[in-house]
Design an enzyme around this catalytic site. Sequence first.
Site, PDB file in Angstrom:
ATOM      1  CG  ASP A  14      -2.048  -1.052   1.406  1.00  0.00           C
ATOM      2  OD1 ASP A  14      -2.615  -1.597   0.303  1.00  0.00           O
ATOM      3  OD2 ASP A  14      -1.682  -1.810   2.238  1.00  0.00           O
ATOM      4  CG  HIS A  42      -1.508  -1.633  -7.766  1.00  0.00           C
ATOM      5  ND1 HIS A  42      -0.160  -2.087  -9.183  1.00  0.00           N
ATOM      6  CD2 HIS A  42      -1.189  -2.678  -6.543  1.00  0.00           C
ATOM      7  CE1 HIS A  42       0.515  -3.552  -7.958  1.00  0.00           C
ATOM      8  NE2 HIS A  42      -0.157  -3.140  -6.879  1.00  0.00           N
TER       9      HIS A  42
END
Length: 438
Positions: A14, A42
């Site tokens: 992340d 993503h």
Amino acid sequence: MSKNVVIIGTQWGDEGKGKVVDLITDKVASVVRFQGGHNAGHTLVINGKTTILHLIPSGILRNHVECLIGHGVVLSMSALLKEIAELEVADIDTTKRLKISPGCPLILPYHIELDNAREIKRGKAAIGTTGNGIGPAYEDKVARRGLRVSDLLDPNLFASKLKEVMEYHNFFLTHYYNANPVDYQTTLDEVLSQVEQTKHMIVDVTEQIHQHIANDENILFEGAQGALLDIDQGTYPFVTSSNTTSGAAVTGSGIGVTDIDYVLGIVKAYTTRVGGGPFPTELIYDVALDKGDEIGKVLGTVGHEFGATTGRQRRCGWLDMVTLKRSFNLNAVTGICLTKLDVMDTLETIKICTSYEIDGVETTIPPFSAEDYAKAKPIYIKIPGWKTSTIGTDSFDSLPVEAQSYIRKIEQLANLPVDILSTGPDRLQTLILKHPFE
């Protein structure tokens, strides 16, 4: 002269890899995914429009870029087709530019059932998987009983192999986990219908990569998750089921070791983690109870720290240079991309962990076991905050002096340059101080 660049998350995932991949694909012929599955999300924001990708390489939003899924990726045909459909609704064509390796292990319905049955059985000791069947699919690969994309090209052979492996897994589902078995015929019919929609995408991805190299074309290798979740080098057992370091670009795509020219390490300006596992610099805050550390709350709220795949709250904490320096070494990082600097715009004081205290002894070396990690107490240095917005800053010199000092301190501690700086979620809110492909 062309370059081959690997992008790696250096923390627990992340870090903002998708945005950076999308940004620098203006100079590439191809983007390659080489590990993981659809367990990572993503997130890309372009002109205010958000796109979330899980399997398809982030270069898909560039019309000239070929997107390759290497054999190191475990592939759910259902997830892939869902993602393709979502992109087509947004008028993004994938049919000619998306290619899949025949060597990709398949994620099938029984993998998902096994994943969830195991987490239920673990109870409070649950690892916190996404429940998407990633781990069981990798297990089948290593045990050499897994089915691969190439098997789908011969329906009769696939049906025979599927029957055998499903008998094995259904036995464990029913007798050990007390779960329901997965129906063979339903699974077979579903998967064979899916392959008709994707057959034209199946190509020798390794050969495709070497053709690009022979043609002197730039290639970007896109990592998923983060290096600290690596099955071998991460905080075991609170890890993912694949190798997430830069070395996986070699094994998961077929590029040669010496063909890699540059490794870009993505570093979030603070630290986050999803699910269980050690996190020495965590600032504990529970969003559901609105209770806990106030700075942890700020980082989570301002940073929108909720998983793109699961929606789960991410745990937040200060930047940890102990784990980061190990990660930089593991990945042979060439330069840093620092993301989410703007999330800390309101903070009075910022901390960086430079060492741990474990059993009364100070160390700059991360512990090996999760048990020792749990005993690690972070030792911090303090840096003044800048208390002003950095969003969309158009040059390094335009940043507040304190923000510049924070970046320079990271460079000093890491002994690496910050080559890219993200100052907001949009593609355009990025400072490229040195382009990896130049």
